[in-house]
Design a protein around this motif. Structure first.
Motif, PDB file in Angstrom:
ATOM      1  N   GLU A  84       1.097   5.734 -11.653  1.00  0.00           N
ATOM      2  CA  GLU A  84       1.838   5.135 -10.977  1.00  0.00           C
ATOM      3  C   GLU A  84       1.750   5.382  -9.575  1.00  0.00           C
ATOM      4  O   GLU A  84       2.110   4.559  -8.808  1.00  0.00           O
ATOM      5  CB  GLU A  84       3.228   5.663 -11.354  1.00  0.00           C
ATOM      6  CG  GLU A  84       3.503   5.131 -12.950  1.00  0.00           C
ATOM      7  CD  GLU A  84       4.853   5.884 -13.380  1.00  0.00           C
ATOM      8  OE1 GLU A  84       5.464   6.735 -12.954  1.00  0.00           O
ATOM      9  OE2 GLU A  84       5.258   5.448 -14.498  1.00  0.00           O
ATOM     10  N   LYS A  85       1.440   6.599  -9.281  1.00  0.00           N
ATOM     11  CA  LYS A  85       1.317   7.026  -7.809  1.00  0.00           C
ATOM     12  C   LYS A  85       0.182   6.061  -7.121  1.00  0.00           C
ATOM     13  O   LYS A  85       0.311   5.614  -5.831  1.00  0.00           O
ATOM     14  CB  LYS A  85       0.649   8.547  -7.628  1.00  0.00           C
ATOM     15  CG  LYS A  85       0.427   8.929  -6.143  1.00  0.00           C
ATOM     16  CD  LYS A  85       0.021  10.451  -6.285  1.00  0.00           C
ATOM     17  CE  LYS A  85      -0.387  10.731  -4.976  1.00  0.00           C
ATOM     18  NZ  LYS A  85      -0.853  12.070  -4.886  1.00  0.00           N
ATOM     19  N   GLU A  86      -0.875   5.903  -7.597  1.00  0.00           N
ATOM     20  CA  GLU A  86      -2.023   5.047  -7.161  1.00  0.00           C
ATOM     21  C   GLU A  86      -1.402   3.695  -7.239  1.00  0.00           C
ATOM     22  O   GLU A  86      -1.780   2.837  -5.979  1.00  0.00           O
ATOM     23  CB  GLU A  86      -3.219   4.938  -8.330  1.00  0.00           C
ATOM     24  CG  GLU A  86      -4.341   4.178  -7.534  1.00  0.00           C
ATOM     25  CD  GLU A  86      -4.902   4.440  -6.422  1.00  0.00           C
ATOM     26  OE1 GLU A  86      -5.427   3.687  -5.696  1.00  0.00           O
ATOM     27  OE2 GLU A  86      -4.738   5.809  -5.872  1.00  0.00           O
ATOM     28  N   ASN A  91       0.762  -0.432  -3.508  1.00  0.00           N
ATOM     29  CA  ASN A  91       1.776  -1.480  -3.367  1.00  0.00           C
ATOM     30  C   ASN A  91       2.121  -1.126  -1.868  1.00  0.00           C
ATOM     31  O   ASN A  91       2.501  -1.944  -1.172  1.00  0.00           O
ATOM     32  CB  ASN A  91       2.913  -1.137  -4.234  1.00  0.00           C
ATOM     33  CG  ASN A  91       2.965  -1.894  -5.555  1.00  0.00           C
ATOM     34  OD1 ASN A  91       2.045  -2.881  -5.749  1.00  0.00           O
ATOM     35  ND2 ASN A  91       3.448  -1.104  -6.657  1.00  0.00           N
ATOM     36  N   LEU A  92       2.213   0.051  -1.484  1.00  0.00           N
ATOM     37  CA  LEU A  92       2.426   0.612  -0.143  1.00  0.00           C
ATOM     38  C   LEU A  92       1.361   0.047   0.700  1.00  0.00           C
ATOM     39  O   LEU A  92       1.856  -0.590   1.857  1.00  0.00           O
ATOM     40  CB  LEU A  92       2.450   2.153  -0.189  1.00  0.00           C
ATOM     41  CG  LEU A  92       2.869   2.839   1.314  1.00  0.00           C
ATOM     42  CD1 LEU A  92       4.425   2.396   1.594  1.00  0.00           C
ATOM     43  CD2 LEU A  92       2.765   4.243   1.124  1.00  0.00           C
ATOM     44  N   ARG A  93       0.146   0.207   0.449  1.00  0.00           N
ATOM     45  CA  ARG A  93      -0.812  -0.642   1.413  1.00  0.00           C
ATOM     46  C   ARG A  93      -0.564  -1.770   1.554  1.00  0.00           C
ATOM     47  O   ARG A  93      -0.715  -2.569   2.698  1.00  0.00           O
ATOM     48  CB  ARG A  93      -2.220  -0.385   0.694  1.00  0.00           C
ATOM     49  CG  ARG A  93      -2.595   1.220   0.916  1.00  0.00           C
ATOM     50  CD  ARG A  93      -4.097   1.402   0.778  1.00  0.00           C
ATOM     51  NE  ARG A  93      -4.707   1.130  -0.741  1.00  0.00           N
ATOM     52  CZ  ARG A  93      -4.468   2.041  -1.759  1.00  0.00           C
ATOM     53  NH1 ARG A  93      -4.024   3.379  -1.310  1.00  0.00           N
ATOM     54  NH2 ARG A  93      -4.589   1.775  -2.891  1.00  0.00           N
ATOM     55  N   ASN A  94      -0.195  -2.734   0.471  1.00  0.00           N
ATOM     56  CA  ASN A  94      -0.090  -4.305   0.512  1.00  0.00           C
ATOM     57  C   ASN A  94       1.092  -4.372   1.460  1.00  0.00           C
ATOM     58  O   ASN A  94       1.172  -5.301   1.979  1.00  0.00           O
ATOM     59  CB  ASN A  94       0.204  -4.603  -0.954  1.00  0.00           C
ATOM     60  CG  ASN A  94      -1.077  -4.674  -1.671  1.00  0.00           C
ATOM     61  OD1 ASN A  94      -2.061  -4.705  -1.158  1.00  0.00           O
ATOM     62  ND2 ASN A  94      -0.900  -4.613  -3.040  1.00  0.00           N
ATOM     63  N   LYS A  96       2.417  -2.513   3.662  1.00  0.00           N
ATOM     64  CA  LYS A  96       1.885  -2.270   5.122  1.00  0.00           C
ATOM     65  C   LYS A  96       1.186  -3.266   5.632  1.00  0.00           C
ATOM     66  O   LYS A  96       1.515  -4.048   6.932  1.00  0.00           O
ATOM     67  CB  LYS A  96       1.140  -0.911   5.159  1.00  0.00           C
ATOM     68  CG  LYS A  96       0.740  -0.593   6.589  1.00  0.00           C
ATOM     69  CD  LYS A  96       0.082   0.739   6.847  1.00  0.00           C
ATOM     70  CE  LYS A  96      -0.245   1.216   8.045  1.00  0.00           C
ATOM     71  NZ  LYS A  96      -0.903   0.185   8.856  1.00  0.00           N
ATOM     72  N   SER A  97       0.266  -4.133   4.736  1.00  0.00           N
ATOM     73  CA  SER A  97      -0.452  -5.124   5.211  1.00  0.00           C
ATOM     74  C   SER A  97       0.380  -6.343   5.548  1.00  0.00           C
ATOM     75  O   SER A  97       0.131  -6.955   6.700  1.00  0.00           O
ATOM     76  CB  SER A  97      -1.453  -5.505   4.317  1.00  0.00           C
ATOM     77  OG  SER A  97      -2.290  -6.637   4.671  1.00  0.00           O
ATOM     78  N   GLN A  98       1.321  -6.461   4.575  1.00  0.00           N
ATOM     79  CA  GLN A  98       2.392  -7.689   4.677  1.00  0.00           C
ATOM     80  C   GLN A  98       3.158  -7.243   6.070  1.00  0.00           C
ATOM     81  O   GLN A  98       3.518  -8.228   6.643  1.00  0.00           O
ATOM     82  CB  GLN A  98       3.087  -7.871   3.474  1.00  0.00           C
ATOM     83  CG  GLN A  98       2.315  -8.282   2.491  1.00  0.00           C
ATOM     84  CD  GLN A  98       3.119  -8.343   1.019  1.00  0.00           C
ATOM     85  OE1 GLN A  98       4.347  -7.867   0.965  1.00  0.00           O
ATOM     86  NE2 GLN A  98       2.957  -8.380  -0.051  1.00  0.00           N
ATOM     87  N   ASN A  99       3.568  -6.428   6.144  1.00  0.00           N
ATOM     88  CA  ASN A  99       4.516  -5.771   7.321  1.00  0.00           C
ATOM     89  C   ASN A  99       3.649  -5.952   8.628  1.00  0.00           C
ATOM     90  O   ASN A  99       4.269  -6.784   9.555  1.00  0.00           O
ATOM     91  CB  ASN A  99       4.977  -4.406   7.231  1.00  0.00           C
ATOM     92  CG  ASN A  99       5.951  -4.100   8.259  1.00  0.00           C
ATOM     93  OD1 ASN A  99       6.826  -4.612   8.198  1.00  0.00           O
ATOM     94  ND2 ASN A  99       5.813  -2.887   8.942  1.00  0.00           N
ATOM     95  N   ASP A 100       2.496  -5.711   8.679  1.00  0.00           N
ATOM     96  CA  ASP A 100       1.572  -5.766   9.726  1.00  0.00           C
ATOM     97  C   ASP A 100       1.621  -7.492   9.939  1.00  0.00           C
ATOM     98  O   ASP A 100       1.665  -8.078  11.070  1.00  0.00           O
ATOM     99  CB  ASP A 100       0.296  -5.283   9.718  1.00  0.00           C
ATOM    100  CG  ASP A 100       0.190  -3.773   9.711  1.00  0.00           C
ATOM    101  OD1 ASP A 100       1.259  -3.258  10.063  1.00  0.00           O
ATOM    102  OD2 ASP A 100      -0.646  -3.236   8.935  1.00  0.00           O
ATOM    103  N   GLN A 101       1.212  -8.191   8.879  1.00  0.00           N
ATOM    104  CA  GLN A 101       1.206  -9.606   9.196  1.00  0.00           C
ATOM    105  C   GLN A 101       2.733 -10.292   9.481  1.00  0.00           C
ATOM    106  O   GLN A 101       2.549 -10.904  10.442  1.00  0.00           O
ATOM    107  CB  GLN A 101       0.856 -10.299   7.862  1.00  0.00           C
ATOM    108  CG  GLN A 101       0.549 -11.816   7.910  1.00  0.00           C
ATOM    109  CD  GLN A 101      -0.542 -12.078   8.573  1.00  0.00           C
ATOM    110  OE1 GLN A 101      -1.698 -11.618   8.585  1.00  0.00           O
ATOM    111  NE2 GLN A 101      -0.407 -13.388   9.485  1.00  0.00           N
TER     112      GLN A 101
END
Length: 273
Positions: A84-86, A91-94, A96-101
């Motif tokens: 779940e942590k992974e 999800n957090l990386r995704n 963050k990527s979406q947020n950057d986009q």
């Protein structure tokens, strides 16, 4: 073997090739007995303690499967939580990527908005200019429609029939056509030329001059026209003599001309003898 000899006891210790006698007092024997009793008590206490420990060990041994099961469950939970942590990390990386986009898209949209604001400002400026021009044209048109009234239309209908038939710049099938065609500056200029030629040919221009004067007053402000003022002195730039003279005193102004900006439409005059 033990032999009681009063207050002492004789102990004889024998072996195959060994024999020894030991004399011990009764007090020492009592001490030894008491020590042995105490030793028995300690042994019993230790035995009881060992029994308790054994019981506890058995109890703990019985707990081992439970603990192993719990440990396995905790291990499974650990693996599940790590998964779940992974997953959360992914999800957090995704996100963050979406947020950057989204930030990039927002920046691009902000730039587009700024560009559109600039375009909108320019369009508003152009719109204001067009609105101002439209308002001015409407004002001119309203003035034209207001000033070119029934009286002027009736005055036109009183002009000579041959003029109305031959002067094609004015259409008078309806009053609306009359308003549209007579309000054109080209019509005024051609009317001037027609009257000038009629005057040079010695014809009566009184009716035409009256109509021209009325029409000129309507077009004056619309097109920025200016009438040439009467003068007693002949000015070749503003006057044309019927007899072709180029100097002298003006005896009479036959037809008053006008100026369109710097361009003069000369007055028709008669120079005295």
């Amino acid at each position: 073997m033990a032999i009681d000899i009063g207050d002492k006891v004789l102990f004889e210790i024998r072996a195959t090739d060994f024999m020894k006698e030991i004399i011990i007092t009764k007090d020492d024997i009592e001490k030894i007995v008491r020590a042995l009793v105490k030793l028995d008590d300690k042994i019993e206490s230790i035995t009881n303690k060992l029994n308790e420990i054994d019981t506890e060990n058995k109890t703990e041994i019985k707990k081992i499967p439970v603990l192993e099961s719990q440990n396995k469950s905790l291990s499974n939970d650990k693996q599940r939580l790590e998964g779940e942590k992974e997953e959360l990390s992914e999800n957090l990386r995704n996100e963050k990527s979406q947020n950057d986009q989204l930030k990039s898209d927002k920046t691009a949209l902000t730039q587009q908005i700024d560009n559109l604001k600039g375009v909108n400002t320019e369009l508003n400026s152009q719109n204001e200019a067009l609105t101002s021009k439209l308002t001015d044209e409407k004002r001119k048109n309203d003035k034209l429609n207001k000033d070119i009234n029934t009286d002027l239309f009736n005055l036109y209908k009183q002009l000579p029939a041959d003029f109305r038939q031959n002067f094609s710049y004015i259409k008078a099938d309806t009053q609306m056509k009359f308003i549209i065609t007579s309000g054109d500056k080209t019509t005024l200029i051609n009317l001037y030329e027609h009257i000038k030629n009629e005057a040079k040919n010695g014809k009566d221009i009184s009716q035409l001059s009256e109509f021209f004067d009325e029409l000129f007053e309507i077009q004056r402000d619309i097109y920025g026209l200016e009438r040439i003022e009467a003068s007693s002195e002949f000015d070749e730039s503003n006057h044309t003599d019927l007899g072709g003279k180029s100097r002298g005193k003006i005896e009479k102004t036959i037809f008053k001309g006008f100026k369109d900006g710097k361009k003069p439409y000369k007055s028709i005059v008669k120079i005295g003898e």
